[in-house]
Design a protein around this motif. Structure first.
Motif, PDB file in Angstrom:
ATOM      1  N   TYR A  52       0.829  -1.217   0.000  1.00 53.42           N
ATOM      2  CA  TYR A  52       0.000   0.000   0.000  1.00 53.42           C
ATOM      3  C   TYR A  52       0.862   1.265   0.000  1.00 53.42           C
ATOM      4  O   TYR A  52       0.522   2.259  -0.619  1.00 53.42           O
ATOM      5  N   GLU A  53       1.979   1.210   0.701  1.00 50.88           N
ATOM      6  CA  GLU A  53       2.877   2.373   0.693  1.00 50.88           C
ATOM      7  C   GLU A  53       3.346   2.636  -0.743  1.00 50.88           C
ATOM      8  O   GLU A  53       3.325   3.762  -1.233  1.00 50.88           O
ATOM      9  N   LYS A  54       3.708   1.543  -1.442  1.00 49.28           N
ATOM     10  CA  LYS A  54       4.181   1.686  -2.839  1.00 49.28           C
ATOM     11  C   LYS A  54       3.067   2.214  -3.735  1.00 49.28           C
ATOM     12  O   LYS A  54       3.287   3.088  -4.576  1.00 49.28           O
ATOM     13  N   GLU A  55       1.854   1.689  -3.531  1.00 49.87           N
ATOM     14  CA  GLU A  55       0.722   2.140  -4.364  1.00 49.87           C
ATOM     15  C   GLU A  55       0.418   3.619  -4.105  1.00 49.87           C
ATOM     16  O   GLU A  55       0.175   4.394  -5.037  1.00 49.87           O
ATOM     17  N   ARG A  59       0.517   6.605  -6.862  1.00 53.73           N
ATOM     18  CA  ARG A  59      -0.666   7.438  -7.154  1.00 53.73           C
ATOM     19  C   ARG A  59      -0.355   8.925  -7.002  1.00 53.73           C
ATOM     20  O   ARG A  59      -0.822   9.761  -7.763  1.00 53.73           O
ATOM     21  N   ILE A  60       0.441   9.247  -5.974  1.00 55.53           N
ATOM     22  CA  ILE A  60       0.802  10.662  -5.766  1.00 55.53           C
ATOM     23  C   ILE A  60       1.687  11.141  -6.923  1.00 55.53           C
ATOM     24  O   ILE A  60       1.502  12.237  -7.455  1.00 55.53           O
ATOM     25  N   ALA A  61       2.636  10.291  -7.303  1.00 57.90           N
ATOM     26  CA  ALA A  61       3.535  10.671  -8.407  1.00 57.90           C
ATOM     27  C   ALA A  61       2.709  10.892  -9.676  1.00 57.90           C
ATOM     28  O   ALA A  61       2.899  11.890 -10.389  1.00 57.90           O
ATOM     29  N   ASP A  62       1.765   9.998  -9.961  1.00 59.97           N
ATOM     30  CA  ASP A  62       0.940  10.141 -11.168  1.00 59.97           C
ATOM     31  C   ASP A  62       0.106  11.419 -11.107  1.00 59.97           C
ATOM     32  O   ASP A  62       0.022  12.166 -12.078  1.00 59.97           O
ATOM     33  N   ALA A 249      -3.062   2.967   3.367  1.00 59.94           N
ATOM     34  CA  ALA A 249      -4.407   2.550   2.947  1.00 59.94           C
ATOM     35  C   ALA A 249      -5.406   3.687   3.151  1.00 59.94           C
ATOM     36  O   ALA A 249      -6.290   3.925   2.313  1.00 59.94           O
ATOM     37  N   VAL A 250      -5.268   4.419   4.257  1.00 55.63           N
ATOM     38  CA  VAL A 250      -6.164   5.573   4.489  1.00 55.63           C
ATOM     39  C   VAL A 250      -5.920   6.617   3.407  1.00 55.63           C
ATOM     40  O   VAL A 250      -6.856   7.188   2.831  1.00 55.63           O
ATOM     41  N   GLY A 251      -4.644   6.855   3.108  1.00 55.44           N
ATOM     42  CA  GLY A 251      -4.302   7.843   2.080  1.00 55.44           C
ATOM     43  C   GLY A 251      -4.905   7.480   0.735  1.00 55.44           C
ATOM     44  O   GLY A 251      -5.523   8.319   0.063  1.00 55.44           O
ATOM     45  N   ILE A 252      -4.770   6.220   0.340  1.00 52.72           N
ATOM     46  CA  ILE A 252      -5.309   5.767  -0.960  1.00 52.72           C
ATOM     47  C   ILE A 252      -6.833   5.915  -0.968  1.00 52.72           C
ATOM     48  O   ILE A 252      -7.426   6.414  -1.930  1.00 52.72           O
TER      49      ILE A 252
END
Ligand code: T4K
Length: 407
Positions: A52-55, A59-62, A249-252
């Protein structure tokens, strides 16, 4: 509520039975979050570079269009690591009109924060003043996109390049915002976001460094994990800046509701504007509709002369009604310890900061606040401001009475 005696501060009943906060967290889809948390628990992978940290990082980078995002446990540690990874030392120029973390991230590493004044129109660093503060010991600039409003990125970048300084943007307020149509995140050497509970996008606690510099990203990634390059091997000093899986996970999950958060914030901001824009002595700080903005902050500037009462008197009136407006940012960092003792005369070079810190007031907004609350808050502000001098007078005599009673 129609007369001054109805105000709670003068004996009336508080307008709100429950406290209204600035910074009430935005909460995304609970079922999606519960699913993700269950998955984390099932996998027993809780932290240290989990999926989840990687995801979240991807997502932030995108979303920001930046090559690298390194998620962290909070923005303060992210700032500290970015500062160290960039090799800042000696003196670094920062605004005093910011949250204390911007200055502390430097002082924590025994780098001197040199406080610079702001442009009163934008509340951001004034590039001309920055230039005046550069000395042979200066190694960098940390500028803050206050309220998510972009700094004068072009001029600051030009100064940094010409004077060979590192440039970080503290973008704690600016996730989801743009500058000249480009998403904030890719400017300077690095930018730092905060995903603290009170921020537009939260991961409970959290932060991230974003950068287009490959080598810098590599170093930062190592530094947030004790400097480990392999099992049982560190190449240089590091710390623990990792983001855990539940935070990611909360961030996503919250990212998936980002558009909804923005539209609620925008609606609230428009409503405050409509209710308060005609009031003499009160200015609602305007967001630039040509840029993307998260509208997370509704900020007033109170002109004591015109309003008849001071920002602090209005704050007292609001707090008595259970409206917990906040003085972001008061006092300036230079007025807080240890800086106040280190630089007792810093204020002489910070006239705009000193003036602004006496005027600003942040109001409750976000998904926890709706039209009914905003109307109620604005009614109280209107009543207090329309009778500003009388409110101020009554508060003064109440203070005198309570002082003489305690003598
Ligand atoms: N740079 C800038 C420019 C920043 O503004 C910040 C943080 C940072 C760097 C550092 O980022 P982090 O290291 O925190 O990621 C709050 C926040 O704690 C802080 O993150 C934020 N800026 C600052 C502007 O505001 P306080 O000390 O005023 O927080 P506190 O605990 O008084 O909370 C504010 C209000 O929010 C309260 O009235 C209640 C409400 N609240 C708060 C929390 C934590 C909730 O309703 N629920 C909650 O869970 O600093």
């Amino acid at each position: 509520m129609s007369t001054l005696n109805d105000l709670a501060i003068f004996g009336g009943t508080p307008a709100f039975s429950e406290k209204l906060h600035v910074g009430r967290p935005n909460v995304g889809d609970r079922d999606r979050l519960a699913e993700r948390i269950n998955k984390i628990l099932d996998s027993r992978y809780l932290t240290n570079g989990g999926p989840y940290e990687k995801e979240f990082e991807q997502r932030i980078a995108d979303l920001t269009g930046v090559k690298h995002c390194v998620a962290m446990c909070n923005a303060t540690v992210a700032l500290e690591i970015a500062i160290r990874a960039l090799g800042m030392t000696g003196e670094v120029i920062v605004p005093s009109f910011t949250f204390i973390a911007t200055a502390h991230a430097l002082q924590w590493q025994e780098i001197t924060p040199v406080f610079c004044d702001i442009d009163p129109r934008t509340h951001n660093l004034d590039p001309e003043k920055v230039e005046e503060l550069i000395t042979p010991r200066t190694t960098g600039i940390i500028a803050v996109h206050v309220w998510g409003h972009p700094c004068d990125i072009e001029r600051l970048s030009e100064i940094a390049k010409r004077r060979n300084l590192k440039l970080i943007f503290d973008s704690a307020h600016a996730f989801g915002c743009s500058a000249n149509g480009r998403m904030i995140g890719g400017f300077g050497d690095a930018e730092v976001f905060s995903f603290h509970a009170t921020k537009f996008l939260n991961s409970l606690e959290g932060g991230a460094v974003v950068t287009n510099n490959d080598e810098l990203a590599r170093r930062i990634r190592l530094m947030k994990n004790f400097g480990f390059t392999h099992y049982d091997q560190t190449d240089y000093i590091g710390t623990n800046g990792k983001m855990n899986e539940v935070s990611a996970a909360v961030g996503i999950t919250n990212l998936e509701s980002m558009d909804e958060f923005i539209s609620v914030n925008y609606r609230n901001y428009e409503e405050y504007m409509a209710e308060l824009s005609e009031l003499s002595g009160v200015e609602v700080v305007q967001h630039d509709d040509r840029e993307r903005c998260n509208y997370q902050y509704v900020v007033l500037e109170i002109d004591r002369q015109k309003a008849g009462l001071s920002r602090d008197e209005l704050l007292d009136v609001l707090h008595a009604e259970n409206i917990l407006a906040r003085r972001y940012f008061y006092p300036g960092c230079h007025q807080m310890e240890p800086y106040r003792s280190y630089f007792p005369h810093a204020g002489l070079l910070l006239p705009e900061t000193e003036r602004l810190t006496e005027r600003v007031l942040s109001l409750p907004t976000g998904t926890a606040v709706g039209s009914t609350e905003i109307k109620g808050i604005c009614n109280i502000i209107r009543l207090a401001i329309n009778n500003g001098r009388e409110v101020s007078e009554r508060l003064r005599s109440n203070r005198q009475l309570s002082q003489s009673a305690t003598k």
